[in-house]
Design a protein around this motif. Structure first.
Motif, PDB file in Angstrom:
ATOM      1  N   PRO A  42       0.801  -1.239   0.000  1.00  0.00           N
ATOM      2  CA  PRO A  42       0.000   0.000   0.000  1.00  0.00           C
ATOM      3  C   PRO A  42       0.828   1.281   0.000  1.00  0.00           C
ATOM      4  N   LEU A  43       2.149   1.188   0.022  1.00  0.00           N
ATOM      5  CA  LEU A  43       2.989   2.380   0.186  1.00  0.00           C
ATOM      6  C   LEU A  43       2.695   3.483  -0.833  1.00  0.00           C
ATOM      7  N   PRO A  44       2.586   3.203  -2.150  1.00  0.00           N
ATOM      8  CA  PRO A  44       2.341   4.306  -3.097  1.00  0.00           C
ATOM      9  C   PRO A  44       1.110   5.134  -2.764  1.00  0.00           C
ATOM     10  N   GLY A  45       0.070   4.496  -2.247  1.00  0.00           N
ATOM     11  CA  GLY A  45      -1.135   5.229  -1.888  1.00  0.00           C
ATOM     12  C   GLY A  45      -1.029   6.014  -0.592  1.00  0.00           C
ATOM     13  N   LEU A  46       0.024   5.775   0.185  1.00  0.00           N
ATOM     14  CA  LEU A  46       0.206   6.472   1.455  1.00  0.00           C
ATOM     15  C   LEU A  46       1.133   7.674   1.327  1.00  0.00           C
ATOM     16  N   LEU A  47       1.829   7.786   0.207  1.00  0.00           N
ATOM     17  CA  LEU A  47       2.820   8.847   0.050  1.00  0.00           C
ATOM     18  C   LEU A  47       2.167  10.147  -0.397  1.00  0.00           C
ATOM     19  N   SER A  48       2.844  11.232  -0.124  1.00  0.00           N
ATOM     20  CA  SER A  48       2.340  12.565  -0.450  1.00  0.00           C
ATOM     21  C   SER A  48       3.171  13.177  -1.575  1.00  0.00           C
ATOM     22  N   LEU A 147      -8.987  18.871  -1.006  1.00  0.00           N
ATOM     23  CA  LEU A 147      -7.766  18.072  -0.942  1.00  0.00           C
ATOM     24  C   LEU A 147      -6.586  18.968  -0.595  1.00  0.00           C
ATOM     25  N   ASP A 148      -5.760  18.544   0.368  1.00  0.00           N
ATOM     26  CA  ASP A 148      -4.543  19.297   0.637  1.00  0.00           C
ATOM     27  C   ASP A 148      -3.569  19.129  -0.516  1.00  0.00           C
ATOM     28  N   ASP A 149      -2.541  19.958  -0.527  1.00  0.00           N
ATOM     29  CA  ASP A 149      -1.629  19.999  -1.682  1.00  0.00           C
ATOM     30  C   ASP A 149      -0.983  18.649  -1.947  1.00  0.00           C
ATOM     31  N   GLY A 150      -0.505  18.008  -0.891  1.00  0.00           N
ATOM     32  CA  GLY A 150       0.164  16.717  -1.075  1.00  0.00           C
ATOM     33  C   GLY A 150      -0.774  15.656  -1.598  1.00  0.00           C
ATOM     34  N   THR A 151      -1.990  15.573  -1.036  1.00  0.00           N
ATOM     35  CA  THR A 151      -2.962  14.585  -1.496  1.00  0.00           C
ATOM     36  C   THR A 151      -3.409  14.880  -2.917  1.00  0.00           C
ATOM     37  N   ALA A 152      -3.581  16.175  -3.239  1.00  0.00           N
ATOM     38  CA  ALA A 152      -3.990  16.554  -4.591  1.00  0.00           C
ATOM     39  C   ALA A 152      -2.949  16.114  -5.619  1.00  0.00           C
ATOM     40  N   ARG A 153      -1.685  16.286  -5.311  1.00  0.00           N
ATOM     41  CA  ARG A 153      -0.637  15.887  -6.253  1.00  0.00           C
ATOM     42  C   ARG A 153      -0.642  14.379  -6.475  1.00  0.00           C
ATOM     43  N   ARG A 154      -1.053  13.633  -5.463  1.00  0.00           N
ATOM     44  CA  ARG A 154      -1.082  12.178  -5.582  1.00  0.00           C
ATOM     45  C   ARG A 154      -2.317  11.689  -6.333  1.00  0.00           C
ATOM     46  N   LEU A 182       0.164  19.761 -12.174  1.00  0.00           N
ATOM     47  CA  LEU A 182       1.437  19.676 -12.898  1.00  0.00           C
ATOM     48  C   LEU A 182       2.434  18.809 -12.146  1.00  0.00           C
ATOM     49  N   TRP A 183       2.663  19.111 -10.866  1.00  0.00           N
ATOM     50  CA  TRP A 183       3.641  18.342 -10.101  1.00  0.00           C
ATOM     51  C   TRP A 183       3.151  16.936  -9.816  1.00  0.00           C
ATOM     52  N   GLY A 184       1.837  16.773  -9.732  1.00  0.00           N
ATOM     53  CA  GLY A 184       1.305  15.429  -9.586  1.00  0.00           C
ATOM     54  C   GLY A 184       1.619  14.562 -10.786  1.00  0.00           C
ATOM     55  N   GLU A 185       1.507  15.151 -11.985  1.00  0.00           N
ATOM     56  CA  GLU A 185       1.836  14.403 -13.199  1.00  0.00           C
ATOM     57  C   GLU A 185       3.335  14.125 -13.277  1.00  0.00           C
ATOM     58  N   VAL A 186       4.144  15.079 -12.833  1.00  0.00           N
ATOM     59  CA  VAL A 186       5.593  14.850 -12.788  1.00  0.00           C
ATOM     60  C   VAL A 186       5.919  13.684 -11.864  1.00  0.00           C
ATOM     61  N   ASN A 187       5.287  13.667 -10.685  1.00  0.00           N
ATOM     62  CA  ASN A 187       5.510  12.557  -9.756  1.00  0.00           C
ATOM     63  C   ASN A 187       5.032  11.243 -10.347  1.00  0.00           C
ATOM     64  N   HIS A 188       3.894  11.277 -11.033  1.00  0.00           N
ATOM     65  CA  HIS A 188       3.338  10.068 -11.643  1.00  0.00           C
ATOM     66  C   HIS A 188       4.278   9.513 -12.714  1.00  0.00           C
ATOM     67  N   VAL A 248       6.632  11.197  -2.177  1.00  0.00           N
ATOM     68  CA  VAL A 248       6.662  10.092  -3.141  1.00  0.00           C
ATOM     69  C   VAL A 248       8.084   9.750  -3.545  1.00  0.00           C
ATOM     70  N   PHE A 249       9.002  10.691  -3.373  1.00  0.00           N
ATOM     71  CA  PHE A 249      10.378  10.447  -3.787  1.00  0.00           C
ATOM     72  C   PHE A 249      11.120   9.508  -2.842  1.00  0.00           C
ATOM     73  N   VAL A 250      10.530   9.208  -1.672  1.00  0.00           N
ATOM     74  CA  VAL A 250      11.173   8.263  -0.771  1.00  0.00           C
ATOM     75  C   VAL A 250      11.234   6.879  -1.408  1.00  0.00           C
ATOM     76  N   GLN A 251      10.233   6.543  -2.193  1.00  0.00           N
ATOM     77  CA  GLN A 251      10.217   5.241  -2.863  1.00  0.00           C
ATOM     78  C   GLN A 251      11.312   5.156  -3.914  1.00  0.00           C
ATOM     79  N   ASN A 252      11.502   6.243  -4.678  1.00  0.00           N
ATOM     80  CA  ASN A 252      12.571   6.265  -5.678  1.00  0.00           C
ATOM     81  C   ASN A 252      13.942   6.120  -5.028  1.00  0.00           C
ATOM     82  N   ALA A 253      14.154   6.891  -3.949  1.00  0.00           N
ATOM     83  CA  ALA A 253      15.461   6.862  -3.293  1.00  0.00           C
ATOM     84  C   ALA A 253      15.759   5.477  -2.720  1.00  0.00           C
ATOM     85  N   ALA A 254      14.760   4.883  -2.053  1.00  0.00           N
ATOM     86  CA  ALA A 254      14.982   3.578  -1.431  1.00  0.00           C
ATOM     87  C   ALA A 254      15.207   2.498  -2.474  1.00  0.00           C
ATOM     88  N   THR A 255      14.456   2.518  -3.556  1.00  0.00           N
ATOM     89  CA  THR A 255      14.567   1.465  -4.561  1.00  0.00           C
ATOM     90  C   THR A 255      15.884   1.544  -5.323  1.00  0.00           C
TER      91      THR A 255
END
Length: 346
Positions: A42-48, A147-154, A182-188, A248-255
């Motif tokens: 479930p981690l991707p859905g928990l990240l901001s 939606l708060d900014d972090g949730t909106a981007r996700r 915009l930043w949500g799509e970048v993260n996606h 969301v970048f924590v997943q990239n860094a860890a992987t």
């Protein structure tokens, strides 16, 4: 007087444990890996997607104030752009299609719209003209979302994909435009690129390891160290993400770092272990394996532990940066490197 042999007791005991209990330990390890994978799912859905504001900074205060005192604005502000490729303004079909799409978006439970203001909410040609494109096909509606900014981007990339699939066959281009979108799509796109990179790099890593070790078992062991480190780290991060905001970048860094460091550390251990085995290629006794493993732990094992501690200490300094996205990436690196050391040694 201090016993000089004391430092060697732990590697010797550990080598005996892993050698004589290797099958139960392997089964336990695989079970833990399965549990960790289930926990990490479930981690991707928990990240901001947020975390870019320094608390109490001018930009953070301004962003917070923009969410209050404006009727229908909400925590996040977006612009709904509706383009009708089949009809123009003034045509009853245009009015009905645009209004229907706008009402559907404002009523979307996932978007949690708090209000709208624009072409579909105003009356009179003069007032509506400010929200109509020069092509007479594009209508604009300002939308406030809870939606708060972090949730909106996700969440916004998923909402946008759904709107595109729903309305494009009808000749309508419905888009949600904002900084969060915009930043949500970048993260996606970053997440999709990470998945693609993993699909490409894992077979290449396995091929390189096969060429290096000339052994399927050794290559798979090295790859398993990297994969295990990442899975265990993501499981821990999933637990943390349930109680605090993680980018969301924590997943990239860890992987990315987990695969690299895990495979790198396993190379130290396996190459040293092979060099410590008796020459001659004959059958190996349990004592030979335990002796080689103990020497490996006393040499390369200590190197791996020292390297891991150095990386963890260096990355821990990033926790001094009062920015959630930086602290999230630092946490991901610290956790995955710690597990890389643990998996490499065991």
């Amino acid at each position: 007087m201090r016993d000089r042999r004391a430092p060697s007791r732990l590697p010797t005991r550990l080598s005996r444990l892993t050698s004589r209990r290797r099958r139960p330990l392997a089964v336990l390890w695989l079970l833990l890996l399965v549990v960790a994978g289930w926990q990490a799912a479930p981690l991707p859905g928990l990240l901001s997607g947020g975390g870019w504001y320094v608390p109490d900074s001018g930009s953070a205060v301004a962003a917070e104030r923009l969410t209050d005192g404006f009727d229908g604005r909400g925590a996040t502000s977006l612009t709904l752009v509706i383009e009708d490729t089949r009809h123009r303004a003034g045509d009853p079909a245009f009015e009905a299609r645009v209004r229907g799409a706008a009402e559907a978006v404002l009523g979307d439970d996932t978007l949690r719209a708090s209000g709208g203001y624009g072409y579909t909410t105003l009356t009179g040609d003069r007032a509506r003209a400010a929200f109509l494109g020069d092509d007479d096909r594009t209508a604009l509606v300002r939308v406030g979302s809870e939606l708060d900014d972090g949730t909106a981007r996700r969440l916004l990339p998923g909402i946008q994909d759904r709107l595109s699939r729903q309305y494009e066959p009808q000749g309508l281009r419905v888009s949600l435009v904002s900084q969060a979108a915009l930043w949500g799509e970048v993260n996606h796109l970053s997440e999709r690129g990470l998945i693609l990179a993993e699909l490409v790099t894992l077979p290449l890593i396995l091929l390189v390891l096969l060429l290096l070790f000339r052994s399927v078992a050794a290559a798979l062991a090295a790859l398993l160290v990297g994969v295990s480190s990442v899975v265990f780290a993501l499981a821990v991060l999933a637990l943390v993400a349930r109680h605090t905001e993680l980018s969301v970048f924590v997943q990239n860094a860890a992987t990315m770092l987990g695969l690299g460091v895990g495979v790198d550390y396993s190379l130290f251990m396996i190459m040293r272990f092979k060099s410590e085995l008796p020459a001659g290629g004959g059958p190996l006794s349990r004592e030979d394996r335990e002796r080689a493993l103990a020497r490996t732990l006393r040499t390369s094992g200590e190197t791996v532990v020292a390297s891991g501690i150095t990386i963890v200490a260096a990355m821990s300094t990033l926790f001094l940066v009062d920015l959630s996205v930086i602290q999230s990436m630092a946490l991901g690196v610290v956790v995955v490197v710690a597990f890389s050391v643990l998996t490499s040694v065991l």
